[in-house]
Each structure stands twice: as structure tokens, then as C-alpha cells.
Design a protein around this motif. Structure first.
Motif, PDB file in Angstrom:
ATOM      1  N   ALA A  80      31.542  13.870 -19.099  1.00 21.70           N
ATOM      2  CA  ALA A  80      31.996  15.136 -18.501  1.00 21.70           C
ATOM      3  C   ALA A  80      32.623  16.033 -19.560  1.00 21.70           C
ATOM      4  O   ALA A  80      33.193  15.553 -20.545  1.00 21.70           O
ATOM      5  N   TYR A  81      32.511  17.340 -19.322  1.00 20.13           N
ATOM      6  CA  TYR A  81      33.170  18.319 -20.191  1.00 20.13           C
ATOM      7  C   TYR A  81      34.038  19.205 -19.321  1.00 20.13           C
ATOM      8  O   TYR A  81      33.567  19.773 -18.329  1.00 20.13           O
ATOM      9  N   ASN A  82      35.310  19.287 -19.690  1.00 18.07           N
ATOM     10  CA  ASN A  82      36.247  20.134 -18.943  1.00 18.07           C
ATOM     11  C   ASN A  82      36.330  21.512 -19.576  1.00 18.07           C
ATOM     12  O   ASN A  82      36.566  21.645 -20.774  1.00 18.07           O
ATOM     13  N   HIS A  83      36.140  22.521 -18.742  1.00 12.29           N
ATOM     14  CA  HIS A  83      36.270  23.910 -19.199  1.00 12.29           C
ATOM     15  C   HIS A  83      36.684  24.726 -17.973  1.00 12.29           C
ATOM     16  O   HIS A  83      35.841  25.177 -17.192  1.00 12.29           O
ATOM     17  N   ASN A  84      37.972  24.873 -17.784  1.00 10.07           N
ATOM     18  CA  ASN A  84      38.493  25.547 -16.595  1.00 10.07           C
ATOM     19  C   ASN A  84      38.255  27.054 -16.646  1.00 10.07           C
ATOM     20  O   ASN A  84      38.309  27.665 -17.714  1.00 10.07           O
TER      21      ASN A  84
END
Length: 328
Positions: free
Chosen positions: A153-157
Motif C-alpha cells: 500500500a501507498y499512503n497519500h492523503n
């Protein structure tokens, strides 16, 4: 039988109507939706580690890691691969099934530091943990490298609505966020994207942010809902504490419009009572971030033992990893 369907054609008015319901009715609907799509007793426990701290050139008004603000946060160079893997092993031993590594970068650069991150991803993946990274802006080619290394997963809010975004950040545009999320999708990595409430935004901005997420071609697999962690020295240090009922309302609305997603109760838990967190779980949150250092990146957060006791008190259980479920 699933009675709530996944939709990607929500309108602002529809989400507004859900959000504006009387709170108890909203939570009731969200709890029912949650039980259709998820186990009501399972909470995924995740660990978030800052692998490179401070010195960021961005000007996010909420962030103590921005180099331009005078905070007490100490700059820390990229940790060694061995140190990160030791933290990952400890996280797994204490019940985490997802390990997220965060670097205070504006963007990923193709250099030796990124090569080291690739090695970290490979090492954590070999432990059987879901590997997540949040490293800033990302090209499609860089996303492919991370995927090939085993990144889950990649987090990018999004942080906030497109309309309010420029009031919080001036060093990048909202479209930069969307482009990175698209690059992550193209590489076959799952998306972790949510936002922060308490930035001075309106309720309409909160709904608009949810609309952006819920009308993506595919909903983010993970949707973190953060309450502003007020950091001394940042422009938002004097903002009022986020009301717990606002968190419950956001989580419930996110659960209804993105029923299959994991909704993560993230920053701000340190200022919430156990009862207030229980309301968030009832409203559809099914993940928390914990940590041995009792921090979430650079802000205070409940510790592992405290969180495990809370889950026990509420009759909740840490969610097993997919590999653990297969072994069972």
C-alpha cells in the motif's frame, strides 16, 4: 446478502444528506453497513514508523516536520535498513499486521536513499507484514519499483477538499496528490488516502473531500480519518481541539459511501477517551495505528499495551494477517 452496493457516482448532495442525519441514525446505518462488509469484532493494528524525520521543504500548515516552522521536532536522517527491520519485527511481535514507513520528503528521488527504502520494503515484506510507505510525490516508474519490491500500500492523503487545499498548502497543488494516487494505481499497489479534520475547514469541505475519494474509479482500500494534532510552532497550533462527535460523523459517512474500504482511526486518538474511540469503532472504523514509541510520526499516540487493553475492554480483537488466516 449485501444490501449496500459499492458506488462511484455519488453526488455532493447525497453525501451531504448522509452526513447531516441525526447522529444516532447515522451511526446505526454505518454500523449496519460495516457488518455487511467486515467483521464487527476485528480491528487491524498497524504500526507507523518515521524513517526520515523533519527538514521537509513543504509548507503544510499542520505539519511540525516542515523546515520553515520553528518546532521542537529534531531532524533525523534516513534510518538504517537494519534499524527499520528491527522495528518491523517488534511491531509484528506486538500484534501489528501492517507496517508503514514514512519519510518527510516532498517527493521521491531516484538516489541511494530510495534504493535503501526499496531494501526496507523487501525486508518487511519477507516478514509477512503488509508493507506501506508514505514518501511524498511519486512517479509511475518509482511506484513500479516499489511494487516489484513487495509494497502492498501507498499512503497519500488528500488532507482536505480541493477548494480549501490552497489555504493549507501552497508548495504543491491538489492535482499533484491525485496524480500520485493514479501512479500508485497503475503500478498495482493498493491506495491509502484520507484526510484531516480540524484545519479550519467547513463541514462542506469535509464532505467534498469524501466525495473526491468516493468517486474515484476505485475507492481507496484504506481511508484514514485524522483529527488535527496541534504542533507548537506551526500555523495551526492554536486551532481548537476536534470534537469527538465530528470524528464519529466523518467515520460513519466514510463507512457508508465506501463500504468495502478499511476506515482507519488515526491521528488525534491521544485526546480521545476510550468511550469516544468505541463510538468510532461502532461507526465503522476498523483499524488503528499504534507504536512502541507512543508516537504517530512526531505527535503523541497511545502505546501498544494501552491499545491492547482497550480492544480487550471493548470485546474487539486484532485482525489476523492473511497468512495467519491461511495457517489457521
Amino acid at each position: 446478502m449485501m444490501t449496500s452496493a459499492i458506488r462511484n457516482d455519488w453526488t455532493l448532495e447525497e453525501i451531504q444528506a448522509i452526513y447531516d442525519q441525526p447522529l444516532l441514525e447515522l451511526v446505526f446505518q454505518a454500523a449496519n453497513t460495516h457488518r455487511e462488509w467486515h467483521s464487527a469484532k476485528e480491528i487491524q493494528v498497524c504500526t507507523l514508523l518515521s524513517i526520515k524525520t523533519g527538514g521537509c521543504p513543504e509548507d503544510c500548515s499542520y505539519c511540525g516536520q516542515a523546515a520553515r516552522y520553528h518546532t521542537d521536532i529534531k531532524v533525523q536522517a534516513l534510518l538504517s535498513t537494519e534499524t527499520v527491520l528491527a522495528h518491523a519485527r517488534k511491531a509484528k511481535e506486538t500484534g501489528s499486521t501492517r507496517f508503514c514507513m514514512a519519510a518527510a520528503w516532498r517527493e521521491v528521488r531516484d538516489n541511494r536513499d530510495f534504493d535503501r527504502v526499496i531494501d526496507m520494503v523487501k525486508g518487511v515484506n519477507e516478514m509477512g507484514l503488509e508493507v506501506c510507505c508514505t514518501l511524498g510525490l511519486l512517479t509511475e516508474e518509482q511506484a513500479v519499483r516499489l511494487q516489484e519490491a513487495g509494497l502492498h500500500a501507498y499512503n497519500h492523503n488528500l488532507d482536505t477538499s480541493e477548494e480549501y487545499y490552497k489555504e493549507i498548502i501552497s508548495t504543491r497543488k491538489f492535482d499533484n496528490r491525485i496524480n500520485t494516487i493514479n501512479n500508485v494505481r497503475k503500478a498495482g499497489i493498493t491506495v491509502c488516502s484520507g484526510g484531516i479534520i480540524g484545519l479550519g475547514e467547513t463541514h462542506r469541505d469535509r464532505i467534498s473531500m469524501l466525495l473526491t475519494l468516493a468517486t474515484m474509479p476505485k475507492h481507496p482500500e484504506s481511508v484514514p480519518i485524522n483529527a488535527l494534532a496541534r504542533v507548537k510552532g506551526t500555523p495551526l497550533e492554536d486551532n481548537p481541539k476536534v470534537d469527538a462527535w465530528d470524528m464519529v460523523r466523518m467515520i460513519a459517512t466514510a463507512r457508508i459511501v465506501m463500504p468495502a474500504s478499511t476506515v482507519r482511526l488515526t491521528a488525534g486518538r491521544i485526546e480521545m477517551t476510550e468511550s469516544e474511540q468505541a463510538w468510532c469503532f461502532m461507526a465503522g472504523a476498523n483499524s488503528i495505528f499504534t507504536g512502541e514509541r507512543q508516537t504517530l510520526l512526531v505527535t503523541p499516540n497511545p502505546g501498544v499495551n494501552e491499545d491492547m487493553m482497550m480492544l480487550k475492554n471493548l470485546g474487539l480483537e486484532p485482525k489476523l494477517s492473511k497468512k495467519e488466516v491461511s495457517a489457521c
